[in-house]
Scaffold this active site. Structure first.
Site, PDB file in Angstrom:
ATOM      1  N   LYS A  88       0.811  -1.244  -0.049  1.00  0.00           N
ATOM      2  CA  LYS A  88       0.070  -0.067  -0.021  1.00  0.00           C
ATOM      3  C   LYS A  88       1.000   1.225   0.042  1.00  0.00           C
ATOM      4  CE  LYS A  88      -4.076   1.783   2.405  1.00  0.00           C
ATOM      5  NZ  LYS A  88      -4.911   2.226   1.323  1.00  0.00           N
TER       6      LYS A  88
HETATM    7  N1  PMP Z   1      -7.787  -1.328  -2.721  1.00  0.00           N
HETATM    8  C1  PMP Z   1      -7.306  -0.320  -2.619  1.00  0.00           C
HETATM    9  C2  PMP Z   1      -6.525   0.459  -3.720  1.00  0.00           C
HETATM   10  C3  PMP Z   1      -7.396   0.638  -1.234  1.00  0.00           C
HETATM   11  O1  PMP Z   1      -6.862   1.667  -1.100  1.00  0.00           O
HETATM   12  C4  PMP Z   1      -8.007  -0.008  -0.268  1.00  0.00           C
HETATM   13  C5  PMP Z   1      -8.139   0.533   1.004  1.00  0.00           C
HETATM   14  N2  PMP Z   1      -7.062   0.357   1.861  1.00  0.00           N
HETATM   15  C6  PMP Z   1      -8.415  -1.301  -0.297  1.00  0.00           C
HETATM   16  C7  PMP Z   1      -8.325  -1.912  -1.553  1.00  0.00           C
HETATM   17  C8  PMP Z   1      -9.334  -2.114   0.691  1.00  0.00           C
HETATM   18  O2  PMP Z   1      -8.451  -2.451   1.663  1.00  0.00           O
HETATM   19  P1  PMP Z   1      -8.971  -2.633   3.196  1.00  0.00           P
HETATM   20  O3  PMP Z   1      -9.996  -3.445   3.192  1.00  0.00           O
HETATM   21  O4  PMP Z   1      -7.777  -3.211   3.774  1.00  0.00           O
HETATM   22  O5  PMP Z   1      -9.043  -1.163   3.598  1.00  0.00           O
END
Ligand code: PMP
Length: 301
Positions: free
Chosen positions: A157
């Site tokens: 991320k």
């Molecule tokens: N994809 C992207 C590009 C994101 O930014 C997020 C948010 N973090 C997610 C998927 C979903 O991830 P999560 O459920 O861990 O928040």
């Protein structure tokens, strides 16, 4: 106590008093990582949802980007608690970031890179009304293609991974979000959430080759075992979206949100009987501390 604040290098500062240098290496080149974490008010007080999983992903993102981070899981956990001790309010969004400095060196191959841990806490009152939730989101299929996994290291991320997504969104006024596809034409994810499709009583979601392995996505997998639904990872095309029984997004910020329109094609209306609504209700119950089965995912903060 403050209603928003920032932990920066060991100290909790007010929103106005936290500063970084303008020639920050992450700002210049997108070389940094972050997380988004939710704190919920429950009947047992404030609880943070899946903190450890988010912080482990932050550490993994550093590893993938070869960021020489020295903060341990315990350090990160302690810092989040230290910050929350100074923050009032019920529902809070925590945004830890590990960013980099090159000590005045402006080139790309910096001889020395140092890191900074910054954690922001802000009140989070985003909560669509039942009416808006049932109305769902209108989205478009984006022609911005997700990079190949080994080109963009999509398992991290990282700040840089949001560039093409943010750029694409700035060109859209009429719709709520975009769905991005990978190089092979399969659904990848939305701008900041994973995609699920309900079809013939099956719950389908893309493999994680071209999307983030969402923690909410993983939570949905656990919740689905209670719905008697076959849940599987599968390549999904535009046709699968247009002919879906239901589509919804999952993500820390948006939680579970139905999509009711893709490229002006109406997807079935969401009703109180819909699967996406059922999963949403279970999710809310869980994060508000009303499902004992998942109590280990919530920690007092
Ligand atoms: N994809 C992207 C590009 C994101 O930014 C997020 C948010 N973090 C997610 C998927 C979903 O991830 P999560 O459920 O861990 O928040």
């Amino acid at each position: 106590m403050m209603d928003r604040g920032i932990w920066i290098n060991g100290e909790v500062k007010s929103w106005q008093d936290a500063h970084i240098h303008p020639f920050n290496f992450s700002l210049m080149y997108g070389y940094g990582v972050f997380e988004g974490i939710r704190v919920y008010q429950t009947s047992k007080g404030r609880m943070v949802f899946r903190l450890e999983d988010h912080l482990v992903r932050l550490l993994k993102s550093c590893k993938i980007l070869n960021i020489k981070n020295y903060y341990t899981l315990d350090d990160l956990t302690y810092a989040c608690h230290q910050l929350m001790d100074e923050i009032k309010g019920d529902d809070i969004y925590l945004r830890p970031m590990i960013i980099c400095n090159s000590d005045g060196f402006l080139g790309i191959k910096a001889p020395k890179i140092t890191i900074e841990l910054i954690i922001a806490a802000i009140p989070w009152n985003y909560s669509p009304s039942d009416e808006d939730r049932l109305k769902g989101l209108s989205v478009k299929c984006s022609d911005t293609i997700k990079p190949l996994p080994n080109a963009a290291l999509l398992g991290a991320k990282s700040i840089g991974n949001y560039l093409s997504v943010v750029t694409a969104l700035t060109r859209e006024k009429e719709i709520d979000d975009l769905i991005f596809f990978d190089q092979w034409g399969y659904v990848a994810e939305a701008s900041g959430a994973n995609v699920f499709v309900v079809k013939n009583n099956q719950l389908l979601t893309p493999y994680t080759n071209a999307c983030l392995k969402g923690i909410t996505r993983d939570t949905v997998f656990s919740l689905c075992s209670e719905f008697n639904l076959v849940t599987k990872e599968q390549n999904l095309t535009k046709d699968d979206l247009y002919t879906a029984d239901e589509i919804f997004l999952s993500g820390t910020a948006i939680e579970i949100m139905p999509i009711t329109n893709v490229d002006n094609t109406k997807i079935n209306c969401v009703t109180t009987e819909s699967i996406s609504q059922g999963i949403y209700e279970r999710y809310r119950e869980l994060v508000r501390g009303n499902n004992r089965k998942y109590k280990d995912w919530l920690k007092a903060i």
